[in-house]
Enzyme design. Structure first.
Site: not given
Length: 455
Positions: A101, A243, A245, A247
């Site tokens: 992440s 960010d 990834d 999400d």
């Protein structure tokens, strides 16, 4: 949290500990065995962000899955919500996202999705952990003739891009809009600009050249400072920061002001209520959300429900209450009428839809919520003893909560993914809550150190 799982899958420094090759192999085998109880020949899709270690981890995970008779489809770099979508869209038995992440490149992690694109419940994570620790796991490997196969899917980005564009109203375009996108050198570096351009926007990208080592490096949702500068330089209508990834989302308005997850939730929830789309007039957030969000929404008849930190817990509560809007202050924004997981691009499209429909600038629209002053301190800790067992810390906490009264709140918790304790305080006066946070940090550190010496 379990032995290996934190609040969002398994995470740690790549090539070490829980993310070492031997452990990743066990993860693949354990997950595959869990899936074999649901399907004779499981099909698992695997996506990843742009970390250099992703290549190694996807190969080892695939080996573990194939060794117990599961087939694997590699998607390549793709946002976490893209993996969730394609898991259900491709009728896979499960999905895996390789990502840490918002963490720096040297960390990596593994997130799991069920066949419907939702993250696994605690009970299934516990089964995976038990299987990983089973010394007889190799006795359950598939016969040579039943070993799984792995292959790559070439059009994953295209499929996900079509899905995203279908989430935007067909009678609307982004023609004439100028948008700056900070891709965080992460998984959305191709798909986010593609979608916005194909909807008609003029797009300016920053941090869209991943090297494998620069993901989240002074970029993206955790570091929107450069985005603020670029929005003003290009005289853009909006800045979007994702960010690693993709999400989570942080937005910058046309004047350079940052809007966090709480402010975006307030804007979208009130807009959805006005259109009769906010199911049960309920919004689900975590204990970290600013009290100003409660004040803004409850004044308009919207119930605010809080959960533990972690977007998976928000999703679980939203499903339980049949709610469609929720998320976290950090920018994990959930619209279950559009996606089964937090999706930074879908959240951005929701904001853009409101701007286009109302023909009002974001700086004006964002005034629906006013944040209470808030201070958060990330305290490095050598251990994580139960907070309730720290006597001096508890005494100080009770004292400060009494001084704040109903005018504010204090939240202290350990991070689920890092060696940190997070102290968050809200109140009417910034200088006062800063002093309170400093006092709590000092007592917490001293109490943990004292407990370590005595044990």
């Amino acid at each position: 949290m379990g032995k290996y799982f934190g609040t969002d899958g398994i995470r740690g420094e790549a090539n070490i500990g829980a993310m070492s090759p031997s452990m990743v192999l066990k993860v693949g085998q354990a997950f595959g065995l869990l899936l074999r109880e649901k399907a004779e020949r499981p099909k698992v899709i695997i996506g990843k962000d742009t970390r250099v270690s992703g290549y190694m981890i996807e190969g080892i995970l695939s080996a573990g899955l194939c060794s117990v008779g599961a087939d694997v489809l590699f998607l390549g770099p793709l946002p976490t919500p893209g993996v969730a979508y394609l898991t259900r869209g491709m009728r896979a038995t499960a999905g895996i996202m390789i990502s840490a992440s918002h963490n720096p490149f040297h960390d990596n992690g593994i997130k799991f999705f069920d066949r419907n694109g939702y993250k696994l419940p605690d009970a299934e994570e516990a089964v995976i952990e038990r299987l990983m620790d089973d010394p007889q796991i190799e006795a359950r490997l598939a016969a040579s003739s039943d070993v799984g196969r792995a292959r790559r899917i070439e059009d994953a980005i295209g499929q996900y891009a079509v899905f995203l564009k279908e989430r935007f109203p067909r009678n609307m375009q982004l023609d004439g809009m100028r948008i700056v996108v900070d891709c965080a050198n992460g998984a959305a570096y191709k798909v986010a600009p593609k979608v916005l351009r194909e909807l008609g926007a003029e797009v300016f990208c920053i941090n869209d050249d991943p090297s494998g080592f620069n993901i989240n490096l002074e970029a993206g949702a955790l570091h929107p400072e450069k985005l603020q500068e670029e929005v003003l330089r290009y005289r853009a209508d909006l800045g979007i920061a994702l960010d690693g990834d993709a999400d989570r989302l942080v937005v910058v308005d046309e004047k350079g002001n940052i809007l966090d997850g709480d402010q975006i939730i307030a804007l979208c929830a009130l807009d959805m209520k006005s259109k009769g789309e906010l199911r049960h007039d309920t919004v689900v957030v975590t204990v970290m959300s600013n009290k100003g969000l409660d004040l803004a929404l409850t004044a308009q008849g919207i119930q605010v429900v809080r959960t533990a930190v972690g977007d998976r817990y928000v999703v679980e509560e939203m499903r339980r209450r049949d709610a469609v809007c929720g998320g976290e202050q950090s920018g994990h924004l959930l619209f279950l009428d559009s996606s089964t997981s937090g999706d930074g691009i879908i959240a951005a499209l929701k904001v853009l839809e409101i701007i286009v429909r109302t023909q009002r600038p974001l700086s004006e629209l964002s005034q629906v919520m006013h944040k209470l002053p808030q201070v958060t301190r990330n305290v490095k800790v050598a251990a994580k003893p139960p907070l309730g067992a720290l006597a001096s810390f508890q005494k100080k906490l009770v004292q400060l909560e009494a001084e704040l009264g109903a005018a504010g709140r204090i939240l202290v918790r350990y991070s689920g993914t890092e060696a940190l304790a997070r102290i968050t305080i809200e109140g009417p006066e910034l200088h006062t809550i800063r002093a309170y946070a400093q006092e709590l940090e000092e007592v917490l550190i001293a109490d943990i150190a004292s407990r370590a010496k005595s044990s």
